[in-house]
Design an enzyme around this catalytic site. Structure first.
Site, PDB file in Angstrom:
ATOM      1  CG  HIS A 204      -4.986  31.102 -19.184  1.00 29.89           C
ATOM      2  ND1 HIS A 204      -5.087  29.886 -19.766  1.00 29.89           N
ATOM      3  CD2 HIS A 204      -5.788  31.078 -18.092  1.00 29.89           C
ATOM      4  CE1 HIS A 204      -5.928  29.132 -19.075  1.00 29.89           C
ATOM      5  NE2 HIS A 204      -6.368  29.824 -18.048  1.00 29.89           N
TER       6      HIS A 204
HETATM    7  C1  UD1 Z   1      -9.716  32.864 -15.024  1.00 25.28           C
HETATM    8  C2  UD1 Z   1      -9.730  31.743 -13.987  1.00 25.28           C
HETATM    9  C3  UD1 Z   1      -8.926  30.588 -14.517  1.00 25.28           C
HETATM   10  C4  UD1 Z   1      -9.425  30.134 -15.877  1.00 25.28           C
HETATM   11  C5  UD1 Z   1      -9.477  31.311 -16.831  1.00 25.28           C
HETATM   12  C6  UD1 Z   1     -10.117  30.895 -18.111  1.00 25.28           C
HETATM   13  C7  UD1 Z   1      -9.832  32.522 -11.643  1.00 25.28           C
HETATM   14  C8  UD1 Z   1      -9.068  32.713 -10.405  1.00 25.28           C
HETATM   15  N1  UD1 Z   1      -9.108  32.175 -12.731  1.00 25.28           N
HETATM   16  O1  UD1 Z   1      -8.373  33.278 -15.206  1.00 25.28           O
HETATM   17  O2  UD1 Z   1      -9.058  29.480 -13.621  1.00 25.28           O
HETATM   18  O3  UD1 Z   1      -8.556  29.159 -16.370  1.00 25.28           O
HETATM   19  O4  UD1 Z   1     -10.245  32.370 -16.250  1.00 25.28           O
HETATM   20  O5  UD1 Z   1      -9.694  31.669 -19.188  1.00 25.28           O
HETATM   21  O6  UD1 Z   1     -11.021  32.677 -11.654  1.00 25.28           O
HETATM   22  N2  UD1 Z   1      -8.863  40.254 -18.867  1.00 25.28           N
HETATM   23  C9  UD1 Z   1      -9.209  41.042 -19.937  1.00 25.28           C
HETATM   24  N3  UD1 Z   1     -10.415  40.806 -20.552  1.00 25.28           N
HETATM   25  C10 UD1 Z   1     -11.281  39.851 -20.150  1.00 25.28           C
HETATM   26  C11 UD1 Z   1     -10.935  39.068 -19.036  1.00 25.28           C
HETATM   27  C12 UD1 Z   1      -9.720  39.282 -18.406  1.00 25.28           C
HETATM   28  O7  UD1 Z   1      -8.469  41.920 -20.348  1.00 25.28           O
HETATM   29  O8  UD1 Z   1     -12.357  39.693 -20.773  1.00 25.28           O
HETATM   30  C13 UD1 Z   1      -7.550  40.479 -18.217  1.00 25.28           C
HETATM   31  C14 UD1 Z   1      -7.607  41.506 -17.089  1.00 25.28           C
HETATM   32  O9  UD1 Z   1      -6.415  42.199 -17.097  1.00 25.28           O
HETATM   33  C15 UD1 Z   1      -7.665  40.605 -15.859  1.00 25.28           C
HETATM   34  C16 UD1 Z   1      -6.824  39.409 -16.282  1.00 25.28           C
HETATM   35  O10 UD1 Z   1      -7.094  39.248 -17.656  1.00 25.28           O
HETATM   36  O11 UD1 Z   1      -7.146  41.227 -14.718  1.00 25.28           O
HETATM   37  C17 UD1 Z   1      -7.173  38.155 -15.535  1.00 25.28           C
HETATM   38  O12 UD1 Z   1      -8.570  37.854 -15.635  1.00 25.28           O
HETATM   39  P1  UD1 Z   1      -9.289  36.961 -14.532  1.00 25.28           P
HETATM   40  O13 UD1 Z   1     -10.697  36.703 -14.907  1.00 25.28           O
HETATM   41  O14 UD1 Z   1      -9.048  37.510 -13.171  1.00 25.28           O
HETATM   42  O15 UD1 Z   1      -8.468  35.607 -14.573  1.00 25.28           O
HETATM   43  P2  UD1 Z   1      -8.051  34.694 -15.796  1.00 25.28           P
HETATM   44  O16 UD1 Z   1      -6.585  34.729 -15.920  1.00 25.28           O
HETATM   45  O17 UD1 Z   1      -8.881  34.991 -16.972  1.00 25.28           O
HETATM   46  N1  UDP Z   2     -10.497  28.286 -26.223  1.00 18.39           N
HETATM   47  C1  UDP Z   2     -11.050  29.031 -27.270  1.00 18.39           C
HETATM   48  N2  UDP Z   2     -10.288  29.988 -27.860  1.00 18.39           N
HETATM   49  C2  UDP Z   2      -8.995  30.238 -27.483  1.00 18.39           C
HETATM   50  C3  UDP Z   2      -8.441  29.484 -26.432  1.00 18.39           C
HETATM   51  C4  UDP Z   2      -9.220  28.520 -25.812  1.00 18.39           C
HETATM   52  O1  UDP Z   2     -12.200  28.807 -27.644  1.00 18.39           O
HETATM   53  O2  UDP Z   2      -8.372  31.137 -28.063  1.00 18.39           O
HETATM   54  C5  UDP Z   2     -11.336  27.277 -25.544  1.00 18.39           C
HETATM   55  C6  UDP Z   2     -10.769  25.880 -25.545  1.00 18.39           C
HETATM   56  O3  UDP Z   2     -11.214  25.180 -26.682  1.00 18.39           O
HETATM   57  C7  UDP Z   2     -11.311  25.287 -24.258  1.00 18.39           C
HETATM   58  C8  UDP Z   2     -11.469  26.496 -23.350  1.00 18.39           C
HETATM   59  O4  UDP Z   2     -11.408  27.641 -24.180  1.00 18.39           O
HETATM   60  O5  UDP Z   2     -12.588  24.706 -24.434  1.00 18.39           O
HETATM   61  C9  UDP Z   2     -10.391  26.534 -22.311  1.00 18.39           C
HETATM   62  O6  UDP Z   2     -10.436  27.753 -21.635  1.00 18.39           O
HETATM   63  P1  UDP Z   2      -9.198  28.360 -20.861  1.00 18.39           P
HETATM   64  O7  UDP Z   2      -7.953  27.786 -21.383  1.00 18.39           O
HETATM   65  O8  UDP Z   2      -9.372  29.833 -20.923  1.00 18.39           O
HETATM   66  O9  UDP Z   2      -9.476  27.961 -19.358  1.00 18.39           O
HETATM   67  P2  UDP Z   2      -9.216  26.630 -18.480  1.00 18.39           P
HETATM   68  O10 UDP Z   2      -9.803  25.474 -19.191  1.00 18.39           O
HETATM   69  O11 UDP Z   2      -7.747  26.524 -18.263  1.00 18.39           O
HETATM   70  O12 UDP Z   2      -9.897  26.947 -17.200  1.00 18.39           O
END
Ligand code: UD1
Ligand code: UDP
Length: 377
Positions: A204
């Protein structure tokens, strides 16, 4: 003592739940602020339910946006709550925009910040997370570094006061939930999987999803993997894959199963029973070494170098040849597989949450939990 927790995304909920639990065990009900950075049921509510975080005091509904938009809106809304509630300390975890917003809003109100998972560095300042980590650490009074390596990163930036090496609460989370997952989740049956008969993949990161070239490389890798692949897709990646017509391409592959993001219990069970993990996630890199599953990281750097040094994780980037080389070795070379799977967990004993709460209570009782005018005295 009145602690406030600010979180907003999936990994923050997972990694802060053990700290909230540790406060509750001491009879302290923390104030809980959810920014709403993640808002889909599968990205937030499912974790609140599974980890039994039933009380959210403020839901700020910040949602998605550009970097500044999301961070700024979160700051404005968090500031208002902190001004009304006046907690003694604000706890944030990790490196998301929610963390940066929480840390900046809090320190400027002279409410000390405790940063859980402080000191991680990828040394790649083009990642939004790296900027968030650095700024949050410099705004914090109490820095809970998971490892000695993280402590050294902080020292290099002149931060030595208020740093405590306490392990990573991901170990607490895994230990608290792996057994429950084993008992409660029927995800293997649901997806028709045999233990160790598949690879689990997540991706992601902005650098892998925003660039079409990189996303195409990722899809090409997935299509070529010589093993069944289970891929729970983050909504960010789902949108990109669909807009580029790549979702359908993956769906056509017989060995690939795409799913919605999974709840924690299902995901842990899948991870524990996977033959190997391919990921660009920080938390998933940590969990695989805890669960004794070899991890190949789809990135060129990691802020978790301990996992690589321990031998449980290899950085393969998006280089197809490199990925295939390691996957083949893991599938065909038993010695190599065992070596990776048996790598030692560098993230502690699963009591990090308890340790953090002990430290915070002690600082509070001594009157030392406050924003100091200088760290360098
Ligand atoms: C964010 C964090 C990243 C973390 C990740 C965990 C930042 C800069 N990034 O990335 O470090 O690893 O969360 O998963 O804070 N979206 C949905 N539904 C949701 C949430 C997001 O559709 O519930 C979509 C939207 O299109 C949004 C995109 O995902 O624009 C990105 O979401 P965002 O929270 O900005 O960043 P993540 O990629 O989730
Ligand atoms: N995770 C989850 N369901 C999923 C993918 C990830 O519960 O479908 C959990 C995973 O076990 C870990 C956490 O989400 O504990 C990691 O989150 P993510 O990869 O979104 O973010 P990051 O750790 O890279 O910030």
């Amino acid at each position: 003592m009145k602690p406030a927790f600010v979180f907003g995304t999936r990994p923050e909920i997972i990694k802060l739940a053990p700290v909230i639990r540790a406060f509750e065990k001491r009879g302290i009900e923390p104030l809980i602020i959810h920014t709403g950075q993640h808002y889909d049921y599968e990205m937030s509510q499912v974790f609140l339910e599974e980890l039994e975080l039933h009380k959210i005091d403020y839901h700020l509904e910040v949602g998605s946006g550009t970097q500044a938009n999301q961070t700024g809106l979160a700051m404005i809304k968090i500031e208002k709550v902190l001004m009304d509630e006046k907690p003694d300390v604000t706890l944030v975890q990790g490196d998301t925009n929610t963390v940066l917003a929480g840390a900046l809003a809090s320190v400027k109100l002279k409410i000390p910040v405790a940063h859980v998972e402080a000191g991680l560095r990828s040394f790649d300042r083009t990642m939004p997370e790296e900027i968030n980590r650095i700024l949050a650490d410099h705004a914090s009074e109490v820095l809970f570094a998971p490892t000695e390596e993280a402590r050294k990163n902080l020292e290099r930036e002149g931060i030595v006061e208020g740093v405590y090496v306490v392990g990573n609460t991901i170990v607490d989370a895994v230990l608290q939930n792996a057994e429950v997952a084993e008992r409660k989740s029927n995800i293997l049956e649901k997806l028709g999987l045999k233990p160790k008969g598949y690879a689990l993949l997540t991706a992601h990161r902005a650098e892998n999803t925003d660039s079409e070239e990189n996303l195409r490389k990722l899809v090409d890798i997935i299509k070529s993997l010589p093993i069944k692949v289970i891929y729970p897709v983050h909504p960010r990646t789902e949108k990109r894959l669909k807009s580029l017509g790549l979702w359908e391409e993956l769906e056509r592959e017989e060995h690939v199963t795409l799913t919605k993001p999974l709840g924690y219990l299902d995901f842990l069970k899948l991870q524990k029973n996977a033959k190997l993990v391919l990921t660009d996630s920080g938390g998933v890199q940590e969990e695989s070494i805890i669960l004794d599953v070899p991890c190949l990281t789809l990135r060129y750097n990691t802020e978790r170098p301990e996992t690589v040094k321990a031998g449980g994780n290899v950085l393969v980037g998006l280089e197809k040849d490199r990925v295939m080389h390691y996957v083949e070795r893991l599938l065909n070379d038993e010695e190599f597989y065992k070596k990776m799977a048996n790598a030692e967990n560098p993230f502690g004993d699963g009591k990090s949450g308890e340790r953090m709460v002990d430290i915070l209570l002690e600082l509070y009782e001594k009157g030392e939990l406050k924003v100091k005018s200088s760290r360098f005295i």
